[in-house]
Design a protein around this motif. Structure first.
Motif, mmCIF file in Angstrom:
data_model
loop_
_atom_site.group_PDB
_atom_site.id
_atom_site.type_symbol
_atom_site.label_atom_id
_atom_site.label_comp_id
_atom_site.label_asym_id
_atom_site.label_seq_id
_atom_site.Cartn_x
_atom_site.Cartn_y
_atom_site.Cartn_z
ATOM 1 N N LEU A 58 46.891 39.091 -71.890
ATOM 2 C CA LEU A 58 47.013 39.949 -70.716
ATOM 3 C C LEU A 58 47.016 39.116 -69.439
ATOM 4 C CD1 LEU A 58 47.095 42.983 -69.873
ATOM 5 C CD2 LEU A 58 44.606 42.828 -69.565
ATOM 6 N N VAL A 59 48.030 39.317 -68.617
ATOM 7 C CA VAL A 59 48.151 38.628 -67.330
ATOM 8 C C VAL A 59 47.579 39.538 -66.244
ATOM 9 C CG1 VAL A 59 49.716 37.556 -65.678
ATOM 10 C CG2 VAL A 59 50.239 37.466 -68.134
ATOM 11 N N VAL A 60 46.607 38.998 -65.484
ATOM 12 C CA VAL A 60 45.919 39.788 -64.460
ATOM 13 C C VAL A 60 46.048 39.094 -63.105
ATOM 14 C CG1 VAL A 60 43.746 40.851 -63.762
ATOM 15 C CG2 VAL A 60 44.247 40.545 -66.202
ATOM 16 N N ASN A 61 46.525 39.820 -62.109
ATOM 17 C CA ASN A 61 46.551 39.330 -60.738
ATOM 18 C C ASN A 61 45.155 39.550 -60.143
ATOM 19 O OD1 ASN A 61 46.780 39.042 -57.941
ATOM 20 N ND2 ASN A 61 48.853 39.876 -57.876
ATOM 21 N N ILE A 62 44.445 38.456 -59.872
ATOM 22 C CA ILE A 62 43.047 38.588 -59.435
ATOM 23 C C ILE A 62 42.883 38.433 -57.923
ATOM 24 C CG2 ILE A 62 42.085 37.866 -61.646
ATOM 25 C CD1 ILE A 62 41.584 35.078 -60.302
ATOM 26 N N ALA A 63 43.972 38.528 -57.180
ATOM 27 C CA ALA A 63 43.867 38.418 -55.724
ATOM 28 C C ALA A 63 42.842 39.426 -55.196
ATOM 29 C CB ALA A 63 45.229 38.666 -55.081
ATOM 30 N N SER A 64 41.923 38.949 -54.380
ATOM 31 C CA SER A 64 40.943 39.800 -53.680
ATOM 32 C C SER A 64 39.971 40.522 -54.607
ATOM 33 C CB SER A 64 41.669 40.827 -52.795
ATOM 34 O OG SER A 64 42.533 40.184 -51.893
ATOM 35 N N MET A 65 39.614 39.906 -55.732
ATOM 36 C CA MET A 65 38.589 40.511 -56.601
ATOM 37 C C MET A 65 37.829 39.429 -57.334
ATOM 38 S SD MET A 65 40.710 42.030 -59.880
ATOM 39 C CE MET A 65 41.922 42.908 -58.920
ATOM 40 N N ALA A 66 36.711 39.816 -57.931
ATOM 41 C CA ALA A 66 35.915 38.897 -58.746
ATOM 42 C C ALA A 66 35.482 39.624 -60.016
ATOM 43 C CB ALA A 66 34.724 38.366 -57.953
ATOM 44 N N ARG A 67 34.257 40.187 -60.030
ATOM 45 C CA ARG A 67 33.772 40.900 -61.219
ATOM 46 C C ARG A 67 34.655 42.093 -61.561
ATOM 47 N NH1 ARG A 67 29.489 41.843 -64.621
ATOM 48 N NH2 ARG A 67 28.781 43.991 -64.872
ATOM 49 N N SER A 68 35.314 42.662 -60.583
ATOM 50 C CA SER A 68 36.203 43.801 -60.837
ATOM 51 C C SER A 68 37.308 43.459 -61.830
ATOM 52 C CB SER A 68 36.826 44.283 -59.530
ATOM 53 O OG SER A 68 35.839 44.773 -58.647
ATOM 54 N N ALA A 69 37.663 42.178 -61.935
ATOM 55 C CA ALA A 69 38.686 41.778 -62.909
ATOM 56 C C ALA A 69 38.251 42.135 -64.326
ATOM 57 C CB ALA A 69 38.948 40.275 -62.803
ATOM 58 N N ALA A 70 36.951 42.046 -64.597
ATOM 59 C CA ALA A 70 36.439 42.400 -65.921
ATOM 60 C C ALA A 70 36.601 43.892 -66.188
ATOM 61 C CB ALA A 70 34.977 41.999 -66.054
#
Length: 386
Positions: free
Chosen positions: A118-130
């Motif tokens: 899974l490819v996740v754009n993590i711009a402007s987040m941290a724990r929310s990526a989980a």
């Protein structure tokens, strides 16, 4: 055992194509034979895959094809490959309907029992990526999301924060990340890209991308995640088995202007006993002799309108045989070729075959995109009335 892996995204624009192309190039540079696949009806991404891997990429579509057909295509194309990479379409769960997985990348992953990266754009987040990854894991219990790649990280430290959260909460590895600006800019999607790709004009882009992926992504982890049980063979005869006896000859237009064909459609014709005879509306002067049908697929007639218009001998040959009753299927660019005229985006108008009372004018914006269902109003060579 077999290596196969779906590369999916949380949505469109998260970097699936960039990462897929880069992984293909990096793995090929390692000496692996890489087979590409694309979920859904797409010509651009498979052209990238083919250029990078040196093997024809195949489309897999759970809405247009039944489960056995999807498996047949996959098994046939991946037979002698070291690893198969299946690029998803849109978001992982996006398909024909918001109420089911039909036509989605998720459906293909389940049909092929394939692990998912899974490819996740993590711009402007941290724990929310989980939380995002966790949601993708739990929406459909039968999918196997086995790893994550982080894209658009602000820094290595930012990527590390997201990695820690995902690995703790979701129980799967993050196999690498790309920072903002890490990868070269992928050319804007347009069907006009395909001739440039086929001419090798993007070779430098592919090399640069492959080098960056080799640097930032754990290829050993990718190979480990992709390793799974071999797919069980289908229970019916393969569509790639040609008929013992050829019953008809079908002329198929194939050159720079007309080359949008799903190989499976051609294989199905051969399975039913057709001998396919290829010809060029640009370079040849007439249809092949003694043909029982004509197939003109899609492509770029607008890019070669001048050449098509100036080949009067071919136009005359086609016109006379079609008017005499030769069964003809012309789709997309092939349909355009049969009209009275074609006007390019530059405003130049060229005469076509004139068999369909219509004039085609090329636009600069996408008119529509998506699956369509039609009802035939009359019997024809491809559809029955109703």
């Amino acid at each position: 055992m077999q290596r196969r892996l779906v590369i999916a995204g949380t949505g469109s624009g998260v970097g699936k194509t960039t990462l897929t192309i880069g992984l293909m190039k990096a793995l090929k540079e390692r000496g692996l034979s890489v087979q590409g696949f694309k979920c859904g009806p797409d010509y651009i991404d498979p052209t990238y895959h083919t250029a990078v891997t040196g093997r024809p990429s195949r489309n897999l579509d759970g809405w247009m094809l039944d489960e056995e057909m999807v498996k047949d295509i996959f098994i046939h194309a991946s037979e002698d490959a070291d690893i198969s990479l299946i690029e998803g379409v849109m978001g992982f769960y996006d398909g024909k309907s918001p109420l089911s997985n039909v036509g989605s990348t998720a459906e293909i992953s389940m049909l092929l029992d394939a692990p998912v990266l899974l490819v996740v754009n993590i711009a402007s987040m941290a724990r929310s990526a989980a939380a995002i990854v966790k949601g993708f894991q739990q929406l459909e219990p039968n999918v196997s999301i086995a790893g994550v790649i982080l894209n658009q990280a602000g820094s290595a430290g930012h990527a590390k924060l997201c990695q820690q959260a995902i690995e703790q909460e979701c129980g799967i590895p993050v196999v690498g990340h790309l920072l903002r600006g890490d990868s070269p800019e992928i050319p804007e999607r347009s069907l006009g890209l395909i001739p440039a790709i086929e001419r090798g004009e993007l070779a430098e882009f592919f090399n640069e991308l492959g080098d960056k992926i080799s640097e930032k992504i754990d290829l050993d982890a990718i190979i480990k995640i992709a390793t799974t049980d071999k797919l069980v063979a289908i229970s019916r005869p393969s569509i790639f088995t040609k008929a013992a006896e050829q019953k008809v000859r079908i002329a198929v237009a194939r050159d720079e202007a007309f080359n949008f064909y799903y190989p499976e459609n051609l294989a199905l014709l051969e399975k039913e006993g057709a001998e396919l005879v290829f010809f060029s509306p640009i370079h040849d002067s007439s249809l092949p002799e003694n043909v029982d049908g004509l197939y003109i697929g899609g492509g770029f007639p607008e890019e070669f309108a001048k050449e098509l218009a100036s080949n009067e001998a071919m136009k005359s040959s086609l016109r006379s045989q079609i008017e005499a009753g030769l069964p003809t299927l012309a789709e997309c660019g092939g349909y355009m070729y049969l009209t009275k005229s074609l006007t390019t985006v530059a405003g130049e108008t060229y005469p076509m075959l004139g068999l369909i009372e219509a004039d085609v004018t090329m636009g600069t914006k996408l008119a529509a995109l998506g699956y369509r269902e039609v009802t035939s109003l009359a019997n024809s060579i491809i559809l029955q009335d109703g």
